[in-house]
Design an enzyme around this catalytic site. Structure first.
Site, PDB file in Angstrom:
ATOM      1  N   LYS A   7      20.578  19.417  -0.995  1.00  0.00           N
ATOM      2  CA  LYS A   7      20.180  17.451  -1.159  1.00  0.00           C
ATOM      3  C   LYS A   7      21.081  17.056  -2.076  1.00  0.00           C
ATOM      4  O   LYS A   7      21.197  17.210  -3.165  1.00  0.00           O
ATOM      5  CB  LYS A   7      18.970  16.891  -1.253  1.00  0.00           C
TER       6      LYS A   7
ATOM      7  N   ARG B   3       2.344 -10.944   6.251  1.00  0.00           N
ATOM      8  CA  ARG B   3       3.723 -10.807   7.007  1.00  0.00           C
ATOM      9  C   ARG B   3       4.047  -9.474   8.458  1.00  0.00           C
ATOM     10  O   ARG B   3       4.954  -9.186   8.999  1.00  0.00           O
ATOM     11  CB  ARG B   3       4.810  -9.079   6.001  1.00  0.00           C
TER      12      ARG B   3
ATOM     13  N   HIS C 114      -3.933 -15.208   8.892  1.00  0.00           N
ATOM     14  CA  HIS C 114      -3.413 -13.755   9.060  1.00  0.00           C
ATOM     15  C   HIS C 114      -4.796 -12.724   9.446  1.00  0.00           C
ATOM     16  O   HIS C 114      -4.684 -11.809   8.988  1.00  0.00           O
ATOM     17  CB  HIS C 114      -3.093 -13.699   8.133  1.00  0.00           C
TER      18      HIS C 114
ATOM     19  N   PRO D 158       0.690  -1.044  -0.171  1.00  0.00           N
ATOM     20  CA  PRO D 158      -0.049   0.274  -0.272  1.00  0.00           C
ATOM     21  C   PRO D 158       0.526   1.390  -0.590  1.00  0.00           C
ATOM     22  O   PRO D 158       1.400   1.267   1.323  1.00  0.00           O
ATOM     23  CB  PRO D 158      -0.590  -0.247   1.205  1.00  0.00           C
ATOM     24  N   GLU D 159       0.477   2.001  -1.105  1.00  0.00           N
ATOM     25  CA  GLU D 159       1.115   3.708  -1.466  1.00  0.00           C
ATOM     26  C   GLU D 159       0.183   4.291  -0.980  1.00  0.00           C
ATOM     27  O   GLU D 159      -0.861   3.929  -0.862  1.00  0.00           O
ATOM     28  CB  GLU D 159       2.266   3.186  -2.624  1.00  0.00           C
TER      29      GLU D 159
END
Length: 296
Positions: free
Chosen positions: A169, A126, A104, A2-3
């Site tokens: 940066k 996970r 799960h 998931p983003e």
DNA sequence: AAGGGAGCCTGGCGGC
DNA sequence: TGCCGCCAGGCTCCCT
């Protein structure tokens, strides 16, 4: 999985079953996910109403009538599914038998919907995901939010602001965009896609984009637009379905069919007029996919 | 100070 | 077919 687009898709899928509803009970399948659940987690939630289901970056925030906020993060493999039928499931969604526990399934929210029960079930093989419960007013002080950067889809993101954030940066732009303290919510997939769309090499030093060609912002405006476009298109497609990621109604997202760079190593670049080939490199331990020919 | 790598976990996939 | 190693969407910590 998931983003930001996936989390937003999940939020919209859960909203009808959670927002404004009372959580009757919470069942935990184990004492922890990535972190232990906070003390009396289930007891503190039971009996409260979810005033609002919001999102910040990749976090889901359930603001409860009790004044506490249920913070949820899906990690890499977390997903929700909805069981029971209160009449507003998405077309084509499928129903589970009662008590159809799957491997799960770690958290089960029992929710009252006008007298019938709906179960919102969190599954996470996970266990990189986690949940926490803090006073709503202290959410921004939570370690995960205290240093969090701007929302990529919010009004705050602009070429001017990005110029300030990236100035000086030396780190590659790929790593800078993945840094949640700069922009919060971008992950590996959508950074790859946004950089491809903006014709920027993931290897380019972030600071070098600020005054490219001596012209401030000349490369950052397209990047900002690319980030917005990629995220919005992904949300519109229901997110990406890598491996077994599904929406809350069990259907798959479709955005992975629109990837231009991610996971396309060896494939031809799709940009008009570009005859390059997508290449895979490793940057700070993560795969980057890009076209060396048109991304500079 | 900033960047790279390891670590947290499990499942799926390709290769032998 | 079966086993092994490698890889994966996130995030933090530790070391250089």
């Amino acid at each position: 999985m998931p983003e930001l687009p996936e989390v937003e898709t999940v939020r919209r899928g859960l909203q009808p079953s959670m927002e404004g509803r009372i959580i009757k009970a919470v069942e935990l399948g184990r004492p922890d996910l990535r972190f232990p659940f906070p003390p009396d987690f289930a007891e503190r939630i039971a009996g409260t109403r979810i005033r609002e289901l919001a999102r910040r970056a990749k976090f889901l925030l359930g603001h409860l009538d009790s004044g506490e906020c249920l913070i949820m993060h899906l990690g890499m493999s977390g997903s929700f599914r909805i069981e029971g039928n209160a009449g507003h499931s998405a077309p084509g969604s499928f129903h589970y038998e009662r008590n159809d526990r799957k491997a799960h399934d770690h958290v089960i929210f029992h929710i009252d919907e006008n007298g019938t029960e709906t179960r919102v079930i969190y599954n996470d093989p996970r266990r990189f995901g986690f949940m926490d419960l803090v006073p709503s007013k202290q959410v921004q002080d939570h370690p995960f939010f205290a240093k969090m950067g701007i929302e990529p889809l919010g009004n705050a993101l602009s070429a001017e602001l990005l110029a300030k954030l990236l100035a000086g940066k030396a780190t590659p732009i790929k790593a800078a965009l993945l840094d949640q303290r700069v922009i919060a919510g971008l992950g590996n997939i959508y950074v790859c896609e946004a950089l491809h769309l903006a014709c920027i090499s993931p290897r380019r030093r972030a600071g070098s984009l600020v005054r490219a060609n001596g012209c401030p912002g000349s490369r950052l405006s397209p990047l900002v637009q690319a980030i917005r476009d990629v995220l919005n298109e992904a949300i519109a497609s229901g997110g990406s379905s890598l491996r077994d990621h599904r929406q809350t109604d069990g259907t798959l997202g479709y955005f992975q069919h629109q990837f231009k760079a991610y996971d396309r190593e060896g494939a031809a670049c799709t940009r008009k007029g570009c005859d390059g080939t997508i290449k895979r490199i490793v940057q700070s331990g993560r795969s980057s996919f890009y076209c060396p020919s048109c991304q500079r």
